[in-house]
Design an enzyme around this catalytic site. Structure first.
Site, short mmCIF file in Angstrom:
data_model
loop_
_atom_site.label_atom_id
_atom_site.label_comp_id
_atom_site.label_asym_id
_atom_site.label_seq_id
_atom_site.Cartn_x
_atom_site.Cartn_y
_atom_site.Cartn_z
N ASP A 252 67.42 48.10 -52.37
CA ASP A 252 68.08 48.88 -51.24
C ASP A 252 69.08 49.52 -51.77
O ASP A 252 69.71 50.27 -50.88
CB ASP A 252 68.24 48.02 -49.93
CG ASP A 252 69.15 46.86 -50.22
OD1 ASP A 252 69.65 46.57 -51.47
OD2 ASP A 252 69.56 46.03 -49.31
N ASP B 61 71.89 42.99 -54.31
CA ASP B 61 71.44 43.66 -53.06
C ASP B 61 72.62 44.52 -52.76
O ASP B 61 73.65 44.29 -53.01
CB ASP B 61 71.08 42.55 -51.98
CG ASP B 61 70.43 43.04 -50.84
OD1 ASP B 61 69.21 43.21 -50.90
OD2 ASP B 61 71.20 43.71 -50.06
N HIS C 203 73.67 44.87 -49.98
CA HIS C 203 74.72 43.92 -48.70
C HIS C 203 75.21 42.76 -49.52
O HIS C 203 74.56 42.18 -50.51
CB HIS C 203 73.52 43.76 -47.55
CG HIS C 203 73.12 44.68 -47.01
ND1 HIS C 203 71.79 45.41 -47.48
CD2 HIS C 203 73.29 45.50 -45.79
CE1 HIS C 203 71.54 46.39 -46.82
NE2 HIS C 203 72.59 46.41 -45.73
N HIS D 257 71.50 36.50 -46.33
CA HIS D 257 72.37 36.28 -45.17
C HIS D 257 72.43 35.22 -44.41
O HIS D 257 73.07 34.97 -43.35
CB HIS D 257 72.11 37.63 -44.17
CG HIS D 257 72.18 38.94 -44.81
ND1 HIS D 257 73.48 39.23 -45.34
CD2 HIS D 257 71.49 40.17 -45.01
CE1 HIS D 257 73.35 40.62 -45.72
NE2 HIS D 257 72.01 40.93 -45.47
#
Length: 341
Positions: free
Chosen positions: A277, A197, A199, A160
């Site tokens: 995740d 991931d 995200h 991120h």
């Protein structure tokens, strides 16, 4: 009379000089495994780390588990150096690094508001130092991947964070940094990021916007953070999943995505951001992938790289304690014995 090639722009020349003068590319003896970790990765910050769902002490537990189960000998783990300011400036702006001298700013990045009340020298030592250590690990791991065929940094994957902005518990752009180092020090010019991931990896997407040397395959839950629609424009191949996606559908989507990417791009290095995740029950990912499904996912990516003889660097990113890289003998066999080479 032939003209000389144009001189690199001052900014690029400075970046190159910083990379060439860095001490992060350690010489690693063959007796060591291509697995990078340091006890300095783990974050213990007066209990405040428990205020975020992200498990910031998982890295040490992962290595202890692998050692206990006999998958890893402790003396074969490679310990990296901490990334210095000069190393970080290869990607980050001076203004961004200066902003981290504000505890309020760091609190926003790690999404733990009480951090704003802590003196910054403590924040630097207890929170940002572990991140910088992991950055050093990601950069060193790319070198190991080229030397051994594969490497794993039991940490990193801060996808991120971009050159000018952190967020989502990501303070430094280790993915962008390890790729920029590889371009200069490893003499490669084509890198594929496979970001699995849960995200969207909006940080590296912004850093490599319109950079044809980097191909990004990002498969993520479109219904969760970061909702970065601007960064989505820079994904070469995106696979958007819905919350609640289950194992069979997930693996089917991954098979299709890998087949497409194989036809579109031939990398010299794969950077695999292997967040788990995606596991069923993870409070942030909101997908429903079984532990076995995570192991199969990782096997597919390692096999994808191995079948094409492409070095692979694995980063653990948003990882739950149920780690996919070690518990299965199948994956251990797949990467064992020297990987591709």
């Amino acid at each position: 009379m032939a003209s000389s090639p144009p001189a690199p722009a001052p900014a690029e020349a400075l970046r190159r000089n910083r990379i060439l003068s860095s001490k992060l590319y350690l010489d690693v003896p063959s007796s060591k495994a291509p697995l990078v970790y340091s006890p300095g990765y783990d974050i213990a910050f007066m209990g405040m780390e428990k205020l975020h769902p992200f498990d910031s002490a998982k890295w040490g537990r992962i290595c202890k588990f692998l050692t206990k189960e006999g998958y890893l000998q402790k003396n074969r783990v490679v310990e990296p150096l901490e990334a210095t300011k000069e190393d970080l400036l290869v990607v980050h702006t001076e203004a961004y690094l200066n902003s981290l001298k504000s505890s309020f700013r760091v609190a926003a990045i790690v999404e733990v508001p009480p951090v704003a009340l802590i003196p910054n020298w403590i924040v630097q030592r207890k929170l940002l130092y572990p991140f910088r250590k992991q950055v050093g690990g990601s950069i060193l791991s790319s070198k190991l991947a080229l030397e051994r065929g594969w490497a794993i940094n039991v940490g990193g994957g801060f996808h991120h964070c971009s050159a000018e902005e952190g967020g989502g518990f990501c303070a430094y752009a280790d993915i962008s940094l390890c790729i920029q180092f590889a371009f200069v020090r490893l003499n490669i010019s084509r890198v594929m990021i496979i970001d699995l991931d849960a995200h969207q990896g909006n940080g590296h997407e912004k850093d490599f916007a319109n950079d044809e040397r980097v191909y990004i395959l990002d498969m993520y839950n479109a219904g969760i953070y970061p909702f970065d629609f601007a960064a989505k424009r820079y994904i070469d191949q995106k696979v958007e999943l819905a919350s609640g996606t289950k194992t069979d559908e997930y693996l089917e989507q991954l098979d299709k995505a890998l087949e497409i990417s194989k036809r579109r791009f031939q990398p010299q290095l794969i950077v695999y951001n292997a967040g788990t995740d995606i596991l069923d029950g993870d409070p942030l990912g909101r997908l429903k992938i079984s532990p076995e499904g995570v192991v199969i996912r990782d096997e597919k990516v390692f096999r994808f790289a191995k079948d094409q003889n492409i070095p692979l660097l694995m980063l653990t990113s948003g990882t739950s304690l149920v780690l996919s890289l070690g518990p299965g003998e199948r994956l251990a066999a797949l990467v064992g014995g020297g990987g591709h080479r």
